[in-house]
Design an enzyme around this catalytic site. Structure first.
Site, PDB file in Angstrom:
ATOM      1  N   ASN A  62     -50.600 -18.137  24.418  1.00  0.00           N
ATOM      2  CA  ASN A  62     -49.741 -19.239  23.984  1.00  0.00           C
ATOM      3  C   ASN A  62     -49.914 -20.439  24.921  1.00  0.00           C
ATOM      4  OD1 ASN A  62     -47.535 -20.011  22.063  1.00  0.00           O
ATOM      5  ND2 ASN A  62     -46.387 -20.249  23.960  1.00  0.00           N
ATOM      6  N   SER A  63     -49.886 -20.176  26.232  1.00  0.00           N
ATOM      7  CA  SER A  63     -50.049 -21.251  27.222  1.00  0.00           C
ATOM      8  C   SER A  63     -51.440 -21.859  27.147  1.00  0.00           C
ATOM      9  CB  SER A  63     -49.792 -20.706  28.631  1.00  0.00           C
ATOM     10  OG  SER A  63     -48.428 -20.396  28.806  1.00  0.00           O
TER      11      SER A  63
ATOM     12  N   ASP B  90     -53.999  -9.654  28.010  1.00  0.00           N
ATOM     13  CA  ASP B  90     -55.241 -10.333  27.615  1.00  0.00           C
ATOM     14  C   ASP B  90     -55.639 -11.429  28.598  1.00  0.00           C
ATOM     15  OD1 ASP B  90     -52.877 -11.649  26.911  1.00  0.00           O
ATOM     16  OD2 ASP B  90     -53.854 -12.822  25.349  1.00  0.00           O
ATOM     17  N   GLN B  91     -54.840 -11.669  29.623  1.00  0.00           N
ATOM     18  CA  GLN B  91     -55.039 -12.827  30.490  1.00  0.00           C
ATOM     19  C   GLN B  91     -56.366 -12.843  31.255  1.00  0.00           C
ATOM     20  OE1 GLN B  91     -51.313 -12.819  32.687  1.00  0.00           O
ATOM     21  NE2 GLN B  91     -50.176 -12.711  30.745  1.00  0.00           N
TER      22      GLN B  91
ATOM     23  N   ALA C 184     -38.242 -24.704  31.240  1.00  0.00           N
ATOM     24  CA  ALA C 184     -39.025 -25.938  31.268  1.00  0.00           C
ATOM     25  C   ALA C 184     -39.654 -26.194  29.898  1.00  0.00           C
ATOM     26  CB  ALA C 184     -40.118 -25.841  32.326  1.00  0.00           C
TER      27      ALA C 184
ATOM     28  N   GLU D 228     -51.638 -24.172  24.080  1.00  0.00           N
ATOM     29  CA  GLU D 228     -50.889 -25.407  24.302  1.00  0.00           C
ATOM     30  C   GLU D 228     -51.638 -26.335  25.239  1.00  0.00           C
ATOM     31  OE1 GLU D 228     -46.344 -23.757  23.473  1.00  0.00           O
ATOM     32  OE2 GLU D 228     -46.943 -24.274  25.522  1.00  0.00           O
TER      33      GLU D 228
ATOM     34  N   GLN E 103     -42.400 -26.713  28.274  1.00  0.00           N
ATOM     35  CA  GLN E 103     -43.818 -26.659  28.621  1.00  0.00           C
ATOM     36  C   GLN E 103     -44.702 -27.543  27.747  1.00  0.00           C
ATOM     37  OE1 GLN E 103     -45.737 -23.023  30.057  1.00  0.00           O
ATOM     38  NE2 GLN E 103     -47.000 -23.051  28.194  1.00  0.00           N
TER      39      GLN E 103
ATOM     40  N   HIS F 175     -44.863 -14.315  21.738  1.00  0.00           N
ATOM     41  CA  HIS F 175     -45.082 -13.807  20.385  1.00  0.00           C
ATOM     42  C   HIS F 175     -44.058 -14.401  19.415  1.00  0.00           C
ATOM     43  CE1 HIS F 175     -47.875 -10.404  21.584  1.00  0.00           C
ATOM     44  NE2 HIS F 175     -47.433 -10.860  22.745  1.00  0.00           N
TER      45      HIS F 175
ATOM     46  N   ASP G 142     -46.590  -9.240  13.635  1.00  0.00           N
ATOM     47  CA  ASP G 142     -47.352  -9.202  14.883  1.00  0.00           C
ATOM     48  C   ASP G 142     -48.248  -7.968  14.857  1.00  0.00           C
ATOM     49  OD1 ASP G 142     -47.846  -8.535  17.870  1.00  0.00           O
ATOM     50  OD2 ASP G 142     -46.878 -10.494  17.972  1.00  0.00           O
TER      51      ASP G 142
END
Length: 464
Positions: free
Chosen positions: A361-362, A381-382, A340, A365, A342, A22, A127
Site C-alpha cells: 500500500n505504501s 511481502d516487504q 498521519a 502511494e 500519508q 488491506h 482479499d
C-alpha cells in the site's frame, strides 16, 4: 428469483482482511467500482469498517451513496500487545483477529442470500487471504468470486513459484536474486494462509493493485497458463486517489501546514506502517541518525495497531525519544504521534523521499506520487517489494538489508542513507526516475490509461 424490473443487474460484495493496508485497498476499489454505478457492499466487523472509513483520505466514503457498509458485531477478542523486541517482526499479535474472521462466514452467507434474490449476479471480491468467501459465493446460484491481491505482482509471482515447489514448468525471472521466506511470516500465519488457499479453486479471476508502468513484466508472467489456467486477471492500480481532494469536513492535519512552509522536495517522510513495533534501541538510533543527517523530516511515530484502534489502553507503550530531541530538531523535523495523512504527505510538493517498510500500500502511494523510497523491510511481502523498488525499478535504495534484519541499524548508517536518498549527486538519476515513473503511473489511471481500461474490462465482465 425475483425477475421484476426492480432487479439489479449486478452487485459487488467486498470482503477485506482486517488489517489497515488491506482494508484501505479494498475500500479504494469500492470507490472505483461504485463510480461505475455498481452497488458495493463492504462487509467486516463494526470496528474495522469504522477504522477503514476514518483513515481513508483523498475522498470521503459518506459522499458515495452506492457503498453500503455492513457492520458485523464480533465476540470480544483477547489480543496480546505488540512485541517491539521480537526477532521476527511479523505482527503475530494480529493472529487472533485473523482467526476471528471465521465468524464472518454466517453473516456473509445471510447477506449473499439476501442479495441473490434482488440481483441478477452477486460478485464477491475478497482479499486473497479471505478465500472462504469464494466458497460461500458459489453456494448461491448467481454468485461468483474474484480474489483481490493486496501485494505486488512481483511478490505474488514469488509466492506462486514457491507454492508450486519452484517448478521449472513455471516461467520465472532468472536474472533476480532469490530471497528466502524465512522470518517473513510466523508458522501460524503461514498455516492460516494455506487453509484459506484451499478455497482458491472457487475463484473465477484475480485482481491486483498494480499497473503496467510498474510491473508489466510480472503481470504477464502471472498470466502464464500454468498459473492462471482459464481464470481472468486484471490490474487496476493504483487504487489510491492520485489527485487529492481535501475533505473540508475534517480539520487539516498540522503536519500539512508545516509542509507548506518547506522547500520543494526537501522533506523526508518516515513511517513503518500500522502493524510493526520497533524497539526503543532502534528508535533511538533512528532519531540520532535523522538529527545527524540535517535533513528536514516528518516522522510518523506510533505503536503498532492492535485489534481495536478505538480502545484506549491505560498502560499502553509510550515511545520515548532521546532527551531534547524534539526541541533540537524544531523547525527542521516534526514528530507526528497520531494518525498521519500519508497519501497527502506523499502528494505534497515539499516531500522528496519516503523511509518506508515497503508494505505494498505504501509503495503504491509513494510510486504514484513520484517519491523515491528508502527501503527498510520488516516482514511479509516487504523484502520482495524492496527488491522491486531498488533493483528492478531503481527508484529507491536499501537502508536496511533483509539479511541484517535481526540487528539494530546504527545511527551512522541511517544518517548516510538519508543523505544519499535526499541530496546525494549520485542519486539524482534515481530521483528523476521516480518522478518520471510517477507520471506514468498517474497516466495509467487517467482516461484511456491501461489501468482504467482494465477496470472497465472487469466491470464489463461482471456485468455481462
Amino acid at each position: 428469483m425475483d425477475t421484476s424490473q426492480t432487479e439489479l443487474p449486478v452487485v459487488v460484495v467486498m470482503v477485506p482482511l482486517p488489517a489497515q493496508g488491506h482494508l484501505n485497498q479494498l475500500l479504494n476499489l469500492s470507490r472505483l467500482v461504485s463510480v461505475h454505478g455498481v452497488p458495493v457492499h463492504y462487509i467486516g466487523s463494526a470496528t474495522h469498517n469504522r477504522q477503514a472509513k476514518q483513515r481513508v483520505h483523498g475522498w470521503e466514503p459518506s459522499t458515495i451513496s452506492n457503498i453500503h457498509f455492513h457492520d458485523i458485531q464480533l465476540p470480544p477478542i483477547m489480543m496480546p500487545s505488540p512485541d517491539p523486541h521480537a526477532s521476527n517482526k511479523f505482527p503475530a499479535h494480529f493472529q487472533p483477529i485473523f482467526d476471528s474472521t471465521a465468524s464472518l462466514r454466517e453473516p456473509l452467507v445471510a447477506l449473499l442470500h439476501t442479495l441473490s434474490a434482488k440481483a441478477r449476479r452477486v460478485v464477491v471480491v475478497h482479499d486473497s487471504i479471505m478465500c472462504f468467501a469464494a466458497q460461500e459465493a458459489c453456494s448461491i446460484p448467481n454468485g461468483e468470486a474474484y480474489a483481490f491481491h493486496a501485494v505486488s505482482a512481483f511478490a505474488a509471482l514469488f509466492f506462486q513459484w514457491e507454492r508450486h515447489g519452484k517448478s521449472g514448468e513455471i516461467i520465472f525471472p532468472s536474472d533476480l536474486p532469490y530471497i528466502s521466506l524465512e522470518d517473513c511470516f510466523t508458522a501460524r500465519f503461514a498455516k492460516f494462509v494455506d487453509e484459506q488457499y484451499m478455497f482458491m479453486k472457487f475463484v473465477r479471476g484475480h485482481l491486483y493493485n498494480t499497473c503496467r508502468p510498474i510491473e508489466g513484466r510480472f503481470i504477464d508472467l502471472l498470466a502464464q497458463e500454468r498459473l492462471l489456467g482459464d481464470m481472468k486477471q486484471w490490474e487496476t492500480g493504483p487504487l489510491n486517489p492520485v489527485a487529492i481532494h481535501a475533505d473540508e469536513s475534517r480539520q487539516r492535519h498540522s503536519c500539512l501546514d508545516w509542509l507548506d512552509k518547506q522547500p520543494k522536495n526537501s522533506v523526508l517522510y518516515i513511517s513503518f506502517g500500522t502493524m510493526t513495533s520497533i524497539s526503543d534501541e532502534q528508535i533511538t538510533e533512528l532519531a540520532v541518525g535523522l538529527e545527524g543527517s540535517e535533513q528536514r523530516f516528518i516522522w510518523a511515530l506510533r505503536e503498532a495497531d492492535k485489534g481495536d484502534i478505538f480502545t484506549e489502553e491505560k498502560e499502553g507503550r509510550k515511545i520515548e525519544l532521546p532527551n531534547g530531541f524534539e526541541e533540537r530538531v524544531k523547525g527542521i523535523g516534526m514528530v507526528v504521534r497520531d494518525w498521519a495523512p500519508q497519501l497527502e504527505i506523499l502528494a505534497h510538493a515539499s516531500t522528496g523521499g519516503f523511509l518506508s517498510h515497503c508494505g505494498w500500500n505504501s509503495c503504491m502511494e509513494s510510486l504514484s506520487m513520484g517519491v523515491p523510497i528508502g527501503a527498510w523491510p520488516m516482514h511479509s511481502d516487504q523484502p520482495r517489494n524492496t527488491m522491486l523498488v531498488t533493483e528492478v525499478l531503481k527508484v529507491g535504495l536499501v537502508v536496511r538489508e533483509w539479511s541484517q534484519r535481526k540487528k539494530v541499524l546504527s545511527s551512522s548508517a541511517i544518517e548516510n542513507s538519508v543523505r544519499e536518498l535526499m541530496v546525494s549527486e549520485e542519486r539524482q538519476e534515481m530521483r528523476k526516475r521516480a518522478k518520471e515513473l510517477g507520471m506514468s503511473v498517474r497516466q495509467a489511471v487517467s482516461d484511456g490509461g491501461t489501468s482504467t481500461k482494465q477496470l472497465d474490462s472487469f466491470i464489463a465482465y461482471i456485468s455481462r
